[in-house]
Design a protein around this motif. Structure first.
Motif, PDB file in Angstrom:
ATOM      1  N   VAL A   1       0.832  -1.202   0.000  1.00 44.79           N
ATOM      2  CA  VAL A   1       0.000   0.000   0.000  1.00 44.79           C
ATOM      3  C   VAL A   1       0.872   1.260   0.000  1.00 44.79           C
ATOM      4  CG1 VAL A   1      -1.664   1.340   1.367  1.00 44.79           C
ATOM      5  CG2 VAL A   1      -2.014  -1.122   1.023  1.00 44.79           C
ATOM      6  N   LYS A   2       1.945   1.245   0.792  1.00 41.80           N
ATOM      7  CA  LYS A   2       2.843   2.409   0.849  1.00 41.80           C
ATOM      8  C   LYS A   2       3.446   2.723  -0.513  1.00 41.80           C
ATOM      9  CE  LYS A   2       4.402   2.548   5.647  1.00 41.80           C
ATOM     10  NZ  LYS A   2       5.547   2.364   6.561  1.00 41.80           N
ATOM     11  N   GLY A   3       3.665   1.713  -1.328  1.00 42.20           N
ATOM     12  CA  GLY A   3       4.275   1.916  -2.636  1.00 42.20           C
ATOM     13  C   GLY A   3       3.288   2.184  -3.751  1.00 42.20           C
ATOM     14  N   PHE A   4       1.995   2.198  -3.437  1.00 39.91           N
ATOM     15  CA  PHE A   4       0.977   2.389  -4.475  1.00 39.91           C
ATOM     16  C   PHE A   4       0.913   3.861  -4.870  1.00 39.91           C
ATOM     17  CE2 PHE A   4      -3.131   2.005  -6.575  1.00 39.91           C
ATOM     18  CZ  PHE A   4      -3.060   0.723  -7.103  1.00 39.91           C
TER      19      PHE A   4
ATOM     20  N   ASP B   1      -8.738   2.962   0.768  1.00 34.34           N
ATOM     21  CA  ASP B   1      -8.680   4.132  -0.122  1.00 34.34           C
ATOM     22  C   ASP B   1      -7.587   4.022  -1.177  1.00 34.34           C
ATOM     23  OD1 ASP B   1     -10.838   5.620   0.684  1.00 34.34           O
ATOM     24  OD2 ASP B   1      -9.727   6.967   1.993  1.00 34.34           O
ATOM     25  N   ILE B   2      -7.124   2.822  -1.443  1.00 34.94           N
ATOM     26  CA  ILE B   2      -5.996   2.646  -2.359  1.00 34.94           C
ATOM     27  C   ILE B   2      -6.310   3.113  -3.782  1.00 34.94           C
ATOM     28  CG2 ILE B   2      -6.487   0.258  -3.089  1.00 34.94           C
ATOM     29  CD1 ILE B   2      -3.373  -0.197  -2.662  1.00 34.94           C
ATOM     30  N   ALA B   3      -7.584   3.108  -4.149  1.00 32.30           N
ATOM     31  CA  ALA B   3      -7.959   3.437  -5.530  1.00 32.30           C
ATOM     32  C   ALA B   3      -8.521   4.848  -5.673  1.00 32.30           C
ATOM     33  CB  ALA B   3      -8.955   2.409  -6.057  1.00 32.30           C
ATOM     34  N   ARG B   4      -8.272   5.727  -4.725  1.00 30.89           N
ATOM     35  CA  ARG B   4      -8.768   7.108  -4.804  1.00 30.89           C
ATOM     36  C   ARG B   4      -8.278   7.813  -6.064  1.00 30.89           C
ATOM     37  NH1 ARG B   4     -12.810  10.017  -2.128  1.00 30.89           N
ATOM     38  NH2 ARG B   4     -13.243   8.869  -0.238  1.00 30.89           N
ATOM     39  N   GLN B   5      -6.993   7.666  -6.369  1.00 31.68           N
ATOM     40  CA  GLN B   5      -6.433   8.312  -7.549  1.00 31.68           C
ATOM     41  C   GLN B   5      -7.051   7.743  -8.823  1.00 31.68           C
ATOM     42  OE1 GLN B   5      -4.353  10.957  -7.447  1.00 31.68           O
ATOM     43  NE2 GLN B   5      -4.446  11.110  -9.670  1.00 31.68           N
ATOM     44  N   ILE B   6      -7.299   6.443  -8.818  1.00 30.69           N
ATOM     45  CA  ILE B   6      -7.920   5.800  -9.985  1.00 30.69           C
ATOM     46  C   ILE B   6      -9.322   6.365 -10.204  1.00 30.69           C
ATOM     47  CG2 ILE B   6      -8.781   3.591 -10.888  1.00 30.69           C
ATOM     48  CD1 ILE B   6      -6.361   2.292  -9.363  1.00 30.69           C
ATOM     49  N   GLU B   7     -10.066   6.552  -9.113  1.00 30.97           N
ATOM     50  CA  GLU B   7     -11.400   7.140  -9.227  1.00 30.97           C
ATOM     51  C   GLU B   7     -11.322   8.549  -9.809  1.00 30.97           C
ATOM     52  OE1 GLU B   7     -15.019   8.712  -6.373  1.00 30.97           O
ATOM     53  OE2 GLU B   7     -13.998   6.862  -5.801  1.00 30.97           O
TER      54      GLU B   7
ATOM     55  N   PRO C   1     -15.693   3.975  -9.110  1.00 27.78           N
ATOM     56  CA  PRO C   1     -15.764   4.173  -7.658  1.00 27.78           C
ATOM     57  C   PRO C   1     -14.587   3.504  -6.942  1.00 27.78           C
ATOM     58  CG  PRO C   1     -17.914   3.565  -8.521  1.00 27.78           C
ATOM     59  CD  PRO C   1     -16.929   3.388  -9.645  1.00 27.78           C
ATOM     60  N   HIS C   2     -13.923   4.268  -6.081  1.00 26.11           N
ATOM     61  CA  HIS C   2     -12.695   3.743  -5.469  1.00 26.11           C
ATOM     62  C   HIS C   2     -12.962   2.541  -4.574  1.00 26.11           C
ATOM     63  CE1 HIS C   2     -13.858   6.174  -1.911  1.00 26.11           C
ATOM     64  NE2 HIS C   2     -13.088   5.352  -1.240  1.00 26.11           N
TER      65      HIS C   2
END
Length: 196
Positions: A12-15, A56-62, A68-69
């Motif tokens: 997660v830290k590297g995402f 919340d890992i996909a916030r940027q993708i959203e 939806p993240h």
């Protein structure tokens, strides 16, 4: 901390895109809140902590795609957890918690762990931290102080009544009082007055 949890944390830290009002610092506060609430509510921490780390890992993708993240985050979590041979019985529960954590989600959390994640995420939107995050968020969207105030009044003031667990309800009380006091002071300072 469990070896698998350490692996997830490292991933997660590297995402990419883990910054801003929903960045890694938010994620780690939610993890810490989940630890406190989870122990008091007797949750399965091997469901709760991975869900918190991925929520919340996909916030940027959203932001980039509109997906939806919570849905994309659950998908990413499933792929990664399968790749590290995480306990299969828990992966589905982790994905459910991620899919249902969001304040605006139509899908409601059905498990204790999902309810705790939802509570912890809402708690981090309240109190002093919630206020700080609100103004970061306003800046991210090109807004100003009034936009932050509107967000607090439309969303944050409602959060204390939406907690699922007894532990979170108690924690929310103090944060809600602080938020109310801050908004009252801010509204006073923002209002035009005759100072002569």
């Amino acid at each position: 901390m469990d070896v698998k949890i350490d692996e997830i944390l490292h991933y997660v830290k590297g995402f990419p895109g883990m910054q801003g009002s929903h960045g890694l610092d938010h994620v780690m506060r939610v993890v810490n809140l989940c630890e406190v609430i989870g122990h008091r509510e007797h949750a399965d921490m091997m469901v709760l902590l991975p869900a918190a780390l991925f929520h919340d890992i996909a916030r940027q993708i959203e932001a980039e795609s509109g997906i939806p993240h919570e849905e994309e985050g659950a998908r990413i979590a499933g792929l990664y957890l399968h790749s590290i041979r995480f306990d299969e019985k828990r992966i589905e529960k982790i994905q459910h918690a991620i899919r249902t954590h969001r304040f605006r989600s139509r899908n409601k959390p059905q498990t204790l762990e999902a309810r705790i994640l939802s509570d912890a995420d809402k708690l981090d939107a309240m109190g002093a931290i919630g206020i700080a995050r609100t103004f970061i968020r306003a800046g991210e969207h090109g807004g100003e102080i009034r936009d932050g105030m509107d967000h607090m009044q439309e969303k944050l003031l409602n959060l204390s009544g939406l907690m699922y667990t007894g532990t979170a309800k108690k924690m929310a009380d103090d944060r809600h009082r602080f938020l109310c006091g801050f908004l009252e002071t801010l509204a006073y300072e923002m209002s035009p007055r005759d100072i002569s």
